[in-house]
Write an enzyme that holds these catalytic residues in place. Structure first.
Site, PDB file in Angstrom:
ATOM      1  N   ASP A  70      52.154  99.207  55.281  1.00 18.34           N
ATOM      2  CA  ASP A  70      53.132  99.223  56.370  1.00 18.34           C
ATOM      3  C   ASP A  70      54.467  99.773  55.854  1.00 18.34           C
ATOM      4  O   ASP A  70      54.726  99.770  54.636  1.00 18.34           O
ATOM      5  CB  ASP A  70      53.283  97.790  56.886  1.00 18.34           C
ATOM      6  CG  ASP A  70      54.413  97.636  57.886  1.00 18.34           C
ATOM      7  OD1 ASP A  70      54.455  98.404  58.852  1.00 18.34           O
ATOM      8  OD2 ASP A  70      55.252  96.724  57.688  1.00 18.34           O
ATOM      9  N   ASP A 101      58.214  99.385  57.710  1.00 15.00           N
ATOM     10  CA  ASP A 101      59.364  98.495  57.894  1.00 15.00           C
ATOM     11  C   ASP A 101      59.017  97.063  57.498  1.00 15.00           C
ATOM     12  O   ASP A 101      58.014  96.495  57.941  1.00 15.00           O
ATOM     13  CB  ASP A 101      59.826  98.540  59.351  1.00 15.00           C
ATOM     14  CG  ASP A 101      60.406  99.901  59.711  1.00 15.00           C
ATOM     15  OD1 ASP A 101      61.551 100.167  59.337  1.00 15.00           O
ATOM     16  OD2 ASP A 101      59.691 100.701  60.336  1.00 15.00           O
ATOM     17  N   GLY A 129      54.066 101.229  62.687  1.00 17.35           N
ATOM     18  CA  GLY A 129      54.321 101.278  64.116  1.00 17.35           C
ATOM     19  C   GLY A 129      55.209 102.448  64.499  1.00 17.35           C
ATOM     20  O   GLY A 129      55.308 102.809  65.681  1.00 17.35           O
TER      21      GLY A 129
END
Length: 282
Positions: free
Chosen positions: A7, A9, A42
């Protein structure tokens, strides 16, 4: 060979939204050893690519929580226009901040800028990823049923409003809803998650899921925790995420990803010696 699904952030990026030199060096070392590091975020794929370019890294990218797969032959999963219209009808009367992800840009309805007002310091810190994203275009008019939408993101300091909105959106059958923080909701096409994207690429490349190591910090990372052979939560991760992790590493501001990339095999040996006990954060 191992695949690391990482991932951005709250995980690879520190609080300044940068990749530290320790993390960058650890990624390059793994790549030199023949391992694969995939960014699973995301963020929009083009925004993730910008960050990698700035730090001199070359990694495959899965963007928009699995709706964009930039691995091999690129693949995108768009919301159908009927669903987009239904979602828009649900949220247009609220005062949330809105991002609408398209393939090449992110639309920001001007009126929704008011949704960033108020909130305490935790809210203002949490929304920095949204307000600093690449490719945002402020618009006055939105016709959602004429757009190919990859993802909606809604942000608000009012967590009660978000919870109510989440329940409404969960009733829309042809979409999936997740969170990447306490102050946002993200909506993609039905069945789209980080986990589904990881499964997609492992099938294409003939990689066993047991050889996938997922590293993350929030709710939208849980689907890839569920399919990966090894899951690692950041020290700054939500408690519910830590509970689902095989191991817990250091904070994203303390080079926690580099710690995993450098020490994972040692952790695994120690775990075997301790008869499978969960090591946790040392």
């Amino acid at each position: 060979m191992r695949w690391f699904a990482i991932d951005l952030d709250g995980t690879l990026l520190n609080k300044k939204h940068q990749i530290s030199e320790a993390n960058r060096t650890a990624i390059k070392r793994r790549q030199d050893q023949g391992d694969v590091v995939v960014i699973v975020t995301g963020r929009a794929a083009f925004d993730a690519q910008r960050i990698l370019d700035q730090h001199g890294l070359d990694c495959p990218v899965i963007g928009a929580n699995g709706a964009e797969i930039e691995v091999g032959n690129p693949k995108r999963y768009f919301l159908d226009r009927s669903s987009s219209r239904t979602i828009w009808e649900v949220i247009r009367s609220t005062n949330v901040f809105i991002h609408i992800y398209l393939q090449d840009r992110i639309l920001l309805p001007r009126y929704s800028l008011a949704g960033l007002q108020g909130g305490g310091s935790a809210f203002q810190e949490a929304i920095q990823a949204q307000v600093t994203q690449q490719g945002v275009e402020i618009v006055d008019v939105i016709t959602v049923d004429q757009l190919d939408i990859i993802k909606f993101m809604f942000v608000s300091a009012d967590q009660l409003q978000l919870a109510q909105l989440e329940q409404q959106l969960l009733q829309v059958q042809s979409c999936s809803v997740t969170r990447s923080g306490a102050f946002n909701l993200e909506v993609m096409a039905s069945g789209v998650t980080k986990g589904s994207a990881v499964q997609d690429i492992t099938r294409v490349y003939g990689i066993a899921l047991k050889d996938v190591v997922a590293i993350g910090d929030n709710q939208n990372d849980l689907p890839m925790f569920e399919v990966a052979g090894t899951s690692i939560a950041m020290k700054n991760a939500e408690a519910s995420v830590k509970k689902r992790a095989t191991y817990i590493t250091s904070d994203h501001d303390e080079d926690g990803v580099a710690e995993v990339l450098d020490d994972l095999e040692r952790w695994e040996r120690n775990k075997e010696e301790q008869h499978g006990e969960h090591l946790g954060y040392r």
